[in-house]
Design an enzyme around this catalytic site. Structure first.
Site, PDB file in Angstrom:
ATOM      1  N   ASP A 231       0.734  -1.197   0.031  1.00 43.87           N
ATOM      2  CA  ASP A 231      -0.203   0.178  -0.138  1.00 43.87           C
ATOM      3  C   ASP A 231       0.838   1.303   0.099  1.00 43.87           C
ATOM      4  O   ASP A 231       0.463   2.224   0.565  1.00 43.87           O
ATOM      5  CB  ASP A 231      -1.064  -0.149   1.051  1.00 43.87           C
ATOM      6  CG  ASP A 231      -2.009  -1.197   1.078  1.00 43.87           C
ATOM      7  OD1 ASP A 231      -2.401  -1.460  -0.029  1.00 43.87           O
ATOM      8  OD2 ASP A 231      -2.495  -1.508   2.183  1.00 43.87           O
ATOM      9  N   ALA A 232       2.047   1.312  -0.536  1.00 46.31           N
ATOM     10  CA  ALA A 232       2.768   2.319  -0.823  1.00 46.31           C
ATOM     11  C   ALA A 232       3.156   2.716  -2.014  1.00 46.31           C
ATOM     12  O   ALA A 232       4.179   3.619  -2.359  1.00 46.31           O
ATOM     13  CB  ALA A 232       4.192   2.249   0.045  1.00 46.31           C
TER      14      ALA A 232
END
Length: 286
Positions: A231-232
């Site tokens: 999720d980056a």
């Protein structure tokens, strides 16, 4: 303007005078008609320059390979450009991965069936069989590949085999499995995920309960490219909605699902229409 004659040029380079003149002059010299030009400078003094240019090719006086070769020799080296040309009539092949939630998947299938997404959906892969009938009703192949702890590597390899040569990019339409780096690497900047929160807040499991317990006043959804770090990856699209103390967890989820499908659909369309330039861990979206 016809997509059958539309080409798109994306450029990233250090900012300096003369870039636009050089690019447009080169295209003009080959009988190209420019219909859209968007540009952005991160900093006029020493920053990077980004440009997306759409042009029409009916009267192009050389072949596509010759045009690209000439641009790479005549224009790009002068400005240290990273560049690529996409031809809109060469439809991208999209594969969709999904688990049990169907709202993002059905939004994509519906928009695709209406011609709003100018691509081909080559397949849908799921770790559950639940959505087969819904997918096949759109005439799209459905593949069920169960994923459990004991067969995780084999399942990932089976998916990669299905995708090989059949997917230019992959969309995770609420696919609730973490992809290993061996899966992500071949599709660098070509896997789009919808995250059911407004990143970077409330990452991980059950973000709506996290949001409810914190008494948030807005919720959101984030579409981003997948990287090895969970999720980056570079963010493509986000949206939010205001909520109040009157919303319980289920109401938050209902509103959140609506945001998710809209945000993901917009992100996918931007990718299909070649509107995204990745700059490190950020994006420029024209």
């Amino acid at each position: 303007m016809s997509l059958e004659t539309t080409a798109r040029l994306l450029i990233t380079c250090p900012d300096k005078p003369g870039i636009v003149a050089a690019v447009t002059g080169f295209l003009y010299s080959h009988n190209v008609n420019i219909n859209t030009l968007d540009q952005h400078s991160s900093d006029p003094e020493g920053g990077n320059f980004f440009m997306r240019l759409e042009f029409q090719t009916p009267h192009l006086d050389i072949s596509k390979p010759a045009l690209e070769k000439a641009f790479g020799e005549v224009v790009a080296p002068r400005f240290d450009m990273h560049w690529r040309i996409h031809y809109a009539w060469e439809r991208k092949k999209m594969a969709i991965l999904v688990s049990r939630w169907d709202h993002c998947l059905l939004e994509l299938l519906w928009r695709w069936s209406r011609g709003e997404l100018h691509c081909d959906i080559s397949m849908v892969i799921s770790n559950h069989p639940d959505l087969r009938e819904a997918v096949e009703s759109f005439g799209v192949p459905f593949h069920h590949i169960p994923v459990i702890k004991e067969n995780r590597h084999e399942a990932d390899q089976a998916m990669l085999k299905l995708l090989d040569g059949q997917a230019d990019f992959v969309v995770l339409a609420r696919y609730m499995q973490i992809l290993p780096k061996e899966f992500v690497a071949p599709y660098s900047r070509r896997i789009i995920n919808i995250h059911h929160s407004f990143l970077p807040a409330f990452i991980g499991a059950d973000p709506y309960r996290q949001a409810y317990e914190r008494g948030v006043k807005i919720i959101g959804a984030t579409a981003h490219y997948v990287t090895e770090e969970l999720d980056a990856g570079p963010i493509i699209e986000q949206d939010v909605a205001r909520v109040s103390h009157r919303y319980n967890v289920e109401a938050l989820k209902d509103l959140g699902r609506d945001l998710e499908r809209q945000v993901l659909a917009r992100a996918v369309r931007c990718h299909v229409d070649d509107r995204i330039i990745v700059d490190g861990n950020k994006t420029v979206v024209f």
